[in-house]
Design a protein around this motif. Structure first.
Motif, PDB file in Angstrom:
ATOM      1  N   LYS A  62      -3.144   7.707   9.355  1.00 47.16           N
ATOM      2  CA  LYS A  62      -3.777   6.939   8.354  1.00 47.16           C
ATOM      3  C   LYS A  62      -5.347   6.765   8.665  1.00 47.16           C
ATOM      4  O   LYS A  62      -6.002   6.985   7.537  1.00 47.16           O
ATOM      5  CB  LYS A  62      -3.112   5.509   8.589  1.00 47.16           C
ATOM      6  CG  LYS A  62      -3.522   4.660   7.366  1.00 47.16           C
ATOM      7  CD  LYS A  62      -2.903   3.372   7.676  1.00 47.16           C
ATOM      8  CE  LYS A  62      -3.363   2.525   6.338  1.00 47.16           C
ATOM      9  NZ  LYS A  62      -2.414   1.034   6.307  1.00 47.16           N
ATOM     10  N   GLU A  70      -6.406   2.884   0.567  1.00 47.74           N
ATOM     11  CA  GLU A  70      -5.717   3.218  -0.529  1.00 47.74           C
ATOM     12  C   GLU A  70      -5.456   4.764  -1.034  1.00 47.74           C
ATOM     13  O   GLU A  70      -4.524   5.303  -1.434  1.00 47.74           O
ATOM     14  CB  GLU A  70      -6.670   2.774  -1.771  1.00 47.74           C
ATOM     15  CG  GLU A  70      -7.069   1.200  -1.773  1.00 47.74           C
ATOM     16  CD  GLU A  70      -7.625   0.655  -0.975  1.00 47.74           C
ATOM     17  OE1 GLU A  70      -8.645   1.349  -0.241  1.00 47.74           O
ATOM     18  OE2 GLU A  70      -7.356  -0.594  -0.432  1.00 47.74           O
ATOM     19  N   GLU A  74      -2.322   5.634   0.897  1.00 44.10           N
ATOM     20  CA  GLU A  74      -1.099   4.973  -0.060  1.00 44.10           C
ATOM     21  C   GLU A  74      -0.991   6.011  -1.078  1.00 44.10           C
ATOM     22  O   GLU A  74       0.018   6.467  -1.490  1.00 44.10           O
ATOM     23  CB  GLU A  74      -1.425   3.766  -0.525  1.00 44.10           C
ATOM     24  CG  GLU A  74      -1.387   2.580   0.490  1.00 44.10           C
ATOM     25  CD  GLU A  74       0.064   2.686   1.098  1.00 44.10           C
ATOM     26  OE1 GLU A  74       1.098   2.771   0.665  1.00 44.10           O
ATOM     27  OE2 GLU A  74      -0.144   2.426   2.525  1.00 44.10           O
ATOM     28  N   SER A 113       0.701   9.365   0.188  1.00 43.25           N
ATOM     29  CA  SER A 113       2.057   9.187   0.446  1.00 43.25           C
ATOM     30  C   SER A 113       2.947   9.035  -0.621  1.00 43.25           C
ATOM     31  O   SER A 113       4.040   9.796  -0.393  1.00 43.25           O
ATOM     32  CB  SER A 113       2.158   7.666   1.507  1.00 43.25           C
ATOM     33  OG  SER A 113       1.421   7.841   2.619  1.00 43.25           O
ATOM     34  N   ARG A 114       2.498   8.507  -1.608  1.00 39.56           N
ATOM     35  CA  ARG A 114       3.334   8.461  -2.751  1.00 39.56           C
ATOM     36  C   ARG A 114       3.201   9.907  -3.477  1.00 39.56           C
ATOM     37  O   ARG A 114       4.396  10.287  -3.965  1.00 39.56           O
ATOM     38  CB  ARG A 114       2.619   7.565  -4.042  1.00 39.56           C
ATOM     39  CG  ARG A 114       2.954   6.029  -3.714  1.00 39.56           C
ATOM     40  CD  ARG A 114       2.512   5.135  -4.900  1.00 39.56           C
ATOM     41  NE  ARG A 114       1.400   5.104  -5.288  1.00 39.56           N
ATOM     42  CZ  ARG A 114       0.329   4.505  -4.898  1.00 39.56           C
ATOM     43  NH1 ARG A 114       0.523   3.583  -3.766  1.00 39.56           N
ATOM     44  NH2 ARG A 114      -1.112   4.563  -5.422  1.00 39.56           N
TER      45      ARG A 114
END
Length: 162
Positions: A138, A145, A148, A151-152
């Motif tokens: 990370k 953000e 994230e 990741s999506r």
């Protein structure tokens, strides 16, 4: 397009190794703690007079428990001889795939070339082969953000084997 920079270092390897074991080999992770039960069982057997199994359990419990550290030590020693050791990897995430660059290579990975993925709050593991994984912590991203969003994107592009 989102960019990230990761490092091929000991901290990253330990994190990737631990997450890989938790994802691919959860039974071994659970059994690791069961091995600790051999210690009081060995003490109980010694108290009851069974010296052979008592000492056997007292010795094998801790050895089996620390086996993970031996595996990580071997992984790290092998990684130290890699030309990538200590260098940064530069990642670019796009709709059509991933671009990875370092001093030694420059490669484009299509989403279809990755067979699995593991997403955790700390790290992303990408699997080009069943037991080979790329580690992306990370901290490699400029902002949480970005982590994230990637990741999506990965969860939509790469199917999980689980």
């Amino acid at each position: 397009m989102i960019k990230a920079t990761s490092s091929f270092d000991i901290t990253t390897l330990k994190l990737g190794s631990a997450l890989h074991m938790r994802y691919r080999h959860p039974v071994f992770v659970m059994m690791r703690y069961l091995y600790l039960l051999l210690i009081p069982l060995g003490a109980f057997l010694l108290w009851k007079g069974d010296e052979m199994f008592g000492y056997l359990f007292l010795m094998t419990g801790p050895i089996l428990f620390v086996r993970k550290f031996f595996w990580q030590y071997r992984l790290i020693q092998n990684a130290k001889s890699s030309p990538q050791a200590g260098h940064n990897l530069y990642w670019t995430f796009r709709e059509d795939g991933i671009h990875q660059k370092s001093e030694f290579h420059d490669v484009d990975l299509k989403w279809e070339s990755l067979c699995d993925r593991f997403l955790s709050p700390k790290c992303i593991l990408l699997y080009p082969e069943r037991n080979q994984y790329l580690i992306l912590p990370k901290e490699s991203f400029e902002t949480p953000e970005d982590f994230e969003v990637v990741s999506r994107l990965i969860s939509g592009k790469i199917p999980s084997l689980r």
